[in-house]
Structure formats: structure tokens, C-alpha cells
Scaffold this active site. Structure first.
Site, PDB file in Angstrom:
ATOM      1  N   LYS A   1       0.846  -1.195   0.000  1.00 49.92           N
ATOM      2  CA  LYS A   1       0.000   0.000   0.000  1.00 49.92           C
ATOM      3  C   LYS A   1       0.879   1.241   0.000  1.00 49.92           C
ATOM      4  CE  LYS A   1      -2.030   2.107   3.456  1.00 49.92           C
ATOM      5  NZ  LYS A   1      -2.184   3.561   3.365  1.00 49.92           N
TER       6      LYS A   1
ATOM      7  N   ASP B   1      -3.289   4.344  -2.006  1.00 49.31           N
ATOM      8  CA  ASP B   1      -4.172   4.921  -0.987  1.00 49.31           C
ATOM      9  C   ASP B   1      -4.058   6.444  -1.047  1.00 49.31           C
ATOM     10  OD1 ASP B   1      -5.828   5.225   1.196  1.00 49.31           O
ATOM     11  OD2 ASP B   1      -4.275   4.723   2.671  1.00 49.31           O
TER      12      ASP B   1
ATOM     13  N   LYS C   1      -6.674   8.568  -1.256  1.00 51.68           N
ATOM     14  CA  LYS C   1      -7.805   9.213  -0.559  1.00 51.68           C
ATOM     15  C   LYS C   1      -8.292  10.454  -1.307  1.00 51.68           C
ATOM     16  CE  LYS C   1      -6.803   7.504   4.098  1.00 51.68           C
ATOM     17  NZ  LYS C   1      -5.514   6.807   3.937  1.00 51.68           N
ATOM     18  N   LEU C   2      -8.655  10.251  -2.566  1.00 45.53           N
ATOM     19  CA  LEU C   2      -9.065  11.383  -3.396  1.00 45.53           C
ATOM     20  C   LEU C   2     -10.367  11.987  -2.850  1.00 45.53           C
ATOM     21  CD1 LEU C   2      -8.350   9.761  -6.888  1.00 45.53           C
ATOM     22  CD2 LEU C   2      -6.863  11.260  -5.548  1.00 45.53           C
ATOM     23  N   HIS C   3     -10.408  13.319  -2.810  1.00 47.13           N
ATOM     24  CA  HIS C   3     -11.568  14.020  -2.250  1.00 47.13           C
ATOM     25  C   HIS C   3     -11.582  15.416  -2.847  1.00 47.13           C
ATOM     26  CE1 HIS C   3     -13.916  15.183   1.678  1.00 47.13           C
ATOM     27  NE2 HIS C   3     -14.599  15.411   0.575  1.00 47.13           N
ATOM     28  N   ASP C   4     -12.380  15.587  -3.915  1.00 45.38           N
ATOM     29  CA  ASP C   4     -12.439  16.886  -4.584  1.00 45.38           C
ATOM     30  C   ASP C   4     -13.724  16.898  -5.413  1.00 45.38           C
ATOM     31  OD1 ASP C   4     -11.692  19.353  -5.911  1.00 45.38           O
ATOM     32  OD2 ASP C   4      -9.595  18.851  -5.492  1.00 45.38           O
ATOM     33  N   ILE C   5     -13.899  17.890  -6.257  1.00 45.21           N
ATOM     34  CA  ILE C   5     -15.104  17.904  -7.088  1.00 45.21           C
ATOM     35  C   ILE C   5     -15.009  16.741  -8.089  1.00 45.21           C
ATOM     36  CG2 ILE C   5     -15.535  20.373  -6.789  1.00 45.21           C
ATOM     37  CD1 ILE C   5     -14.336  20.797  -9.613  1.00 45.21           C
TER      38      ILE C   5
ATOM     39  N   THR D   1      -9.668   5.664  10.890  1.00 49.80           N
ATOM     40  CA  THR D   1      -9.506   4.889  12.132  1.00 49.80           C
ATOM     41  C   THR D   1      -8.811   5.702  13.230  1.00 49.80           C
ATOM     42  OG1 THR D   1      -7.608   3.906  10.992  1.00 49.80           O
ATOM     43  CG2 THR D   1      -9.567   2.557  11.198  1.00 49.80           C
TER      44      THR D   1
ATOM     45  N   ARG E   1      -3.648  -3.943  15.107  1.00 51.90           N
ATOM     46  CA  ARG E   1      -2.543  -4.114  16.051  1.00 51.90           C
ATOM     47  C   ARG E   1      -2.655  -5.481  16.700  1.00 51.90           C
ATOM     48  NH1 ARG E   1      -1.281  -0.274  13.541  1.00 51.90           N
ATOM     49  NH2 ARG E   1      -0.680   1.794  14.260  1.00 51.90           N
TER      50      ARG E   1
ATOM     51  N   GLY F   1       0.895  -1.202   8.771  1.00 53.53           N
ATOM     52  CA  GLY F   1       2.075  -0.393   8.510  1.00 53.53           C
ATOM     53  C   GLY F   1       3.105  -0.546   9.595  1.00 53.53           C
ATOM     54  N   ARG F   2       3.052   0.366  10.575  1.00 57.28           N
ATOM     55  CA  ARG F   2       4.098   0.447  11.594  1.00 57.28           C
ATOM     56  C   ARG F   2       4.369  -0.844  12.357  1.00 57.28           C
ATOM     57  NH1 ARG F   2       1.564   5.962  13.679  1.00 57.28           N
ATOM     58  NH2 ARG F   2      -0.222   4.789  12.850  1.00 57.28           N
TER      59      ARG F   2
END
Ligand code: C5P
Length: 224
Positions: free
Chosen positions: A32, A59, A61-65, A115, A175, A204-205
Site C-alpha cells: 500500500k 491509498d 484518498k481522493l476528495h475533490d469535485i 480509524t 494491532r 504499517g508500523r
């Protein structure tokens, strides 16, 4: 069964990201790449990571018009991602246009409630009700907009799965029982998310920051 774990490569250096991916390759199902990676390394970085030979999840996270999101989807089409994220809060038309612009084999999934947010946090941005209720509401919207699935926490995935049987459910905020929580608030174990219907486990971490990433990835794999 293929490995559902996608390793979140939230690392600023391309060489380090590629080296980590190669190291744990045998214990994960995909990679990812998020904003941190994509803003720094763009298409070149994605092409480099594609050499590792695992499916790529962008990832972003598209957020627009709608028009802008549609154009952004067209611009990343050549990278042949397996999964791309948009924000469900961008609305129905934006999600419909994102899906229409995506490649045939690309799953477009909508982020519901991050999250890292709990009930108190979402109240401060003007959302009424619980994070759970809001995630369910946005999951319905994403489903009716024709998306392939959603991103949600392990707290909601069971409920969403019961009403959207064939969706692709991406669950971050995972986790192991003794793991560090960091900035994540709505967390569950990878095994619990899987049992509740998650299709993709984003981790991830717990792997990338482990002293021994291969051992960490192997330990997670063993719980599934
Ligand atoms: O390091 P950690 O396992 O917490 O990483 C989780 C990854 O999942 C990060 O790359 C983060 O951007 C992503 N993510 C998330 N919550 C969402 C959607 C994506 O944590 N709702």
C-alpha cells in the site's frame, strides 16, 4: 487463500521502501502506497515498487469535485493499481465518476471514517451520532454509488459485511494485542478483522517500525 495483508509503506525514502517490501515479500499479499510516498516519488516511485512483483494499492484518498477526481483517476490509470481509495464524504457523483474513470481491474473503495477518529473527534467536525453510525451511512452511499467496497475500522466491518456480502472491505488500524497503538483509535487485531469479514488488512508500523520486520510480518501471518 491468498495473503490479505497489504503493507503500508509510509516511508519517505524510496530505496528504504523498496528494500523493506523485498524483505517481507513472502509474508504479505500486496503493497500500500499512500500520500507520503506518492507525493515524494510519484509515478516513478510506483513503477519502482511494481518491480517487487506484488499488487499495488494506491491509498491516495481522493476528495475533490467530481471532475477533478475523475481526471486524477485517469492520470493514475497507467500505473495499473489493484486498489485506489477516494473519500466517501466527496459524495455520490464524485464516487460514480471515480469508478467510471478507473481501470477494469482496479477496485475503487471509499474511506468512511478514518480509524484515527473516535466519537468525540467526529462530533468536533459536525457529524451527529457515533463513528460507527457514520461509517455505516457512508458505506451505504458508497455501495449505491457502485463502488467496489469501503475502508472502515475493524469495529464496523462485521456490520457492513452482513449487509454488503460481496464488497471489498479494507481494514486499517490493526494491532496485535500487545502492539503500540500510536495515533490509531479504533483498533482491532488482524485476526479479528479477518474473522469479521475484512478482505484486505492494512498494516504499517507494526511491521515497518519493528526491530525485525520479517519476524513481525511472519508473526502476523501466523495469527491469520
Ligand atoms: O502504521 P499503521 O498500521 O497505523 O498504518 C495504517 C495505514 O492505513 C496508514 O497508511 C494510513 O494512512 C492508512 N489508513 C488508516 N485509516 C484509514 C484509511 C487508511 O489508517 N481509515
Amino acid at each position: 487463500m491468498s495473503n490479505p495483508v497489504y503493507l503500508a509503506l509510509d516511508l519517505p525514502r524510496l530505496e528504504a521502501a523498496e528494500a523493506l517490501a523485498r524483505k517481507v515479500k513472502g509474508h504479505i499479499g500486496g503493497i500500500k502506497l499512500g500520500m507520503e510516498f506518492f507525493y515524494a516519488h510519484g509515478h516513478h516511485g510506483v513503477h519502482e515498487l511494481a518491480h517487487v512483483g506484488l499488487p499495488i494499492f494506491l491509498d491516495l484518498k481522493l476528495h475533490d469535485i467530481p471532475n477533478t477526481v475523475e481526471s486524477a483517476m485517469q492520470a493514475i490509470h497507467v500505473l495499473e493499481p489493484a486498489i485506489v481509495t477516494v473519500h466517501a464524504a466527496g459524495g455520490r457523483a464524485m464516487m460514480e465518476d471515480a469508478k467510471a474513470a478507473a481501470g477494469e481491474h482496479c477496485k475503487v473503495v471509499a474511506v468512511t471514517v478514518l480509524t484515527s477518529l473516535d466519537d468525540d473527534d467526529i462530533a468536533t467536525i459536525g457529524v451527529t451520532g457515533s463513528a460507527h453510525d457514520h461509517a455505516m451511512r457512508l458505506a451505504d452511499l458508497a455501495h449505491s454509488a457502485g463502488l467496489d467496497g469501503i475502508v472502515c475500522s475493524g469495529h464496523e466491518v462485521g456490520a457492513v459485511h452482513r449487509q454488503w456480502k460481496d464488497g471489498c472491505f479494507v481494514v486499517p488500524g490493526l494491532r496485535l494485542a500487545d502492539g503500540k497503538q500510536g495515533d490509531q483509535k479504533r483498533i482491532v487485531t488482524p485476526r479479528q478483522a479477518r474473522d469479521d469479514g475484512a478482505s484486505v488488512l492494512v498494516i504499517g508500523r507494526p511491521i515497518s517500525r519493528a526491530d525485525d520486520p520479517v519476524a513481525a510480518a511472519r508473526a502476523i501471518e501466523a495469527t491469520l
